[in-house]
Scaffold this active site. Structure first.
Site, PDB file in Angstrom:
ATOM      1  CE  LYS A  78      -2.297  -1.190   3.742  1.00  0.00           C
ATOM      2  NZ  LYS A  78      -1.917  -2.601   3.905  1.00  0.00           N
ATOM      3  CB  THR A  79       3.609   2.397   2.190  1.00  0.00           C
ATOM      4  OG1 THR A  79       2.861   2.276   3.406  1.00  0.00           O
ATOM      5  CG2 THR A  79       4.517   3.606   2.298  1.00  0.00           C
ATOM      6  CD  GLU A  83      -0.210   3.360   3.197  1.00  0.00           C
ATOM      7  OE1 GLU A  83      -0.514   2.388   3.908  1.00  0.00           O
ATOM      8  OE2 GLU A  83       0.910   3.900   3.211  1.00  0.00           O
TER       9      GLU A  83
END
Length: 464
Positions: free
Chosen positions: A121-122, A165
């Site tokens: 996600k990051t 996110e």
């Protein structure tokens, strides 16, 4: 564009303001004109960066830190019920707002892209933030890690896109209503909140149901969990599903990934057109993340060739295979990987870039519950390194579980043929690595806890 502030966010107080997720929301609110305050257990560069934006940051948790005229108290799922500032909020009747609700409010009136998945996600959110910024679109974004400096995990932009996110760990990603959602993968994790993979799937299905009518789901075609969710939501009215991957029938098909040292060259076919672009971080999984970002941006109407070129501006995010330095011919790299799939992906990426160099890992397990459920798999992943040092479990928000220690991982790693050393004293690790490392070696500090602090100590010891 400068969205207004809800009354509850005019003078918010953040408990745990220095955390990756909390600090980003606090920064955006400060940039929008809120009088932000908060507290954290220790001072940090992130806290200092928030002060530079006008926020008041207290160190330590105490009832007196909460101002009587605060309009809300913002918390994450990690804040315990007995926190003194939370108790004081109850006494004063100040509303308590979960971090996810605050973030959802920041997206109101904009075109959100929400990036979900057990891993990646990051990185993917960062790729979108950097590339959209490079195109002059000035997006707002909230990322779970710093791009290039403390406090660079969030930004209030003048554009109409918000990239965030979407955290599945506590189901709070159900709060968001994105125009475009990405599901990178779906695996069993966060064992304190999910009892089975079926619960994970159901949670992601709920997330997909929050996409606005006419919106788009971008989903990994070749990842089993993500593909299962795509099958479950296929045919939903008002939802466009776009798949990406190396499979022949993927909507955005990856035809080639060519490693070039610590970068990759990626070729995709999108709408019948071939595009080749550079990803400035190594490894197949990072290439897939970049293609997910490409597909999401195209779904918002951004020309594919422009976005593909801009994705090359991304050079990494802190703790995601971040080079910390080199000393005595040894490179030290930091990895946030803490789930077996992430560990395997990062070790394979480094192995592909390392050539004949040895890979030494300093691994710190994260959470007792994760170690209990996935310790054997973590040990198997460490077999990809030439040698590993395994620390005690970083507890984060959890209390110990009887019988669950790093020994579970060490035993599994040795069963898989790995060379593993147990080290209970974190302060001794720099000396241990200095005794193991030779010129040409690569050292990875790996885990989601404070193992990242060891990189500079190892470099200093090697220099001495």
């Amino acid at each position: 564009m400068k969205p207004g502030l809800p009354t509850a966010m005019e003078r918010p107080h953040f408990i745990g303001i220095g955390g990756a997720g909390m600090s980003g929301i606090a920064k955006i609110l400060a940039q929008r004109g809120a009088q932000v305050a908060g507290s954290d257990s220790r001072d940090s560069e992130t806290a200092q960066a928030l002060r530079a934006h006008g926020a008041t940051v207290h160190i330590g948790h105490a009832a007196g830190h909460l101002a009587d005229d605060s309009t809300s108290v913002v918390v994450s799922s990690a804040i315990r019920a007995d926190n003194p500032e939370l108790a004081r909020a109850a006494e004063l009747g100040i509303p308590v707002v979960h971090r996810s609700d605050a973030l959802a409010g920041l997206m109101d009136g904009l075109r959100p892209i929400a990036v979900a998945g057990t891993h990646g996600k990051t990185t993917t959110t960062s790729m979108l933030a950097v590339s959209l910024s490079a195109l002059g679109l000035d997006p707002s974004y909230a990322i779970g890690g710093d791009l290039d400096a403390p406090g660079s995990n969030a930004h209030h932009g003048e554009g109409d896109i918000f990239v965030a996110e979407a955290d599945e760990s506590d189901r709070t990603f159900h709060k968001y209503s994105p125009q475009v959602a990405i599901i990178l993968n779906a695996e069993l994790d966060h064992h304190a909140n999910y009892a089975s993979i079926e619960e994970i799937y159901e949670s992601f299905e709920t997330f997909v149901g929050k996409i606005v009518p006419g919106g788009t789901l971008v989903v990994a075609h070749g990842q089993e969990g993500a593909a299962e969710i795509a099958r479950r939501v296929a045919g939903r009215e008002g939802l466009t599903v776009v798949t990406y991957g190396e499979e022949e029938d993927a909507d955005v098909r990856i035809t080639k990934i060519t490693p070039r040292g610590l970068t990759s060259e990626v070729t995709v076919v999108l709408d019948g057109r071939m595009l080749t672009f550079t990803v400035s971080v190594p490894g197949r999984h990072y290439a897939h993340n970049a293609v997910a970002a490409l597909a999401a941006g195209v779904a918002l109407g951004i020309p594919a060739h422009n976005l593909a070129s801009a994705l090359g501006k991304y050079t990494g995010v802190k703790r995601r295979l971040q080079l910390k330095g080199e000393a005595a011919g040894v490179q030290v790299i930091d990895s946030y990987a803490h789930h077996p799939t992430e560990m395997t992906a990062d070790l394979e990426a480094i192995r592909g870039a390392a050539g004949d160099s040895r890979i030494l890992v300093v691994f710190q397990p994260h959470l007792f519950s994760r170690t209990q459920e996935l310790g054997k798999e973590m040990g198997g992943a460490l077999a990809l390194a030439d040698a590993s040092v395994v620390l005690d479990i970083y507890p984060a928000r959890e209390d110990p579980i009887p019988g669950i220690t790093s020994e579970l991982i060490i035993a599994a790693a040795r069963s898989a043929g790995a060379d593993v050393t147990a080290e209970h004293d974190k302060a001794a690790v720099a000396d241990v690595i200095a005794g193991m490392a030779k010129p040409g070696d690569l050292v990875l500090t790996m885990g989601a806890g404070d193992v990242t602090d060891l990189g500079p100590a190892i470099l200093a010891r090697l220099s001495g």
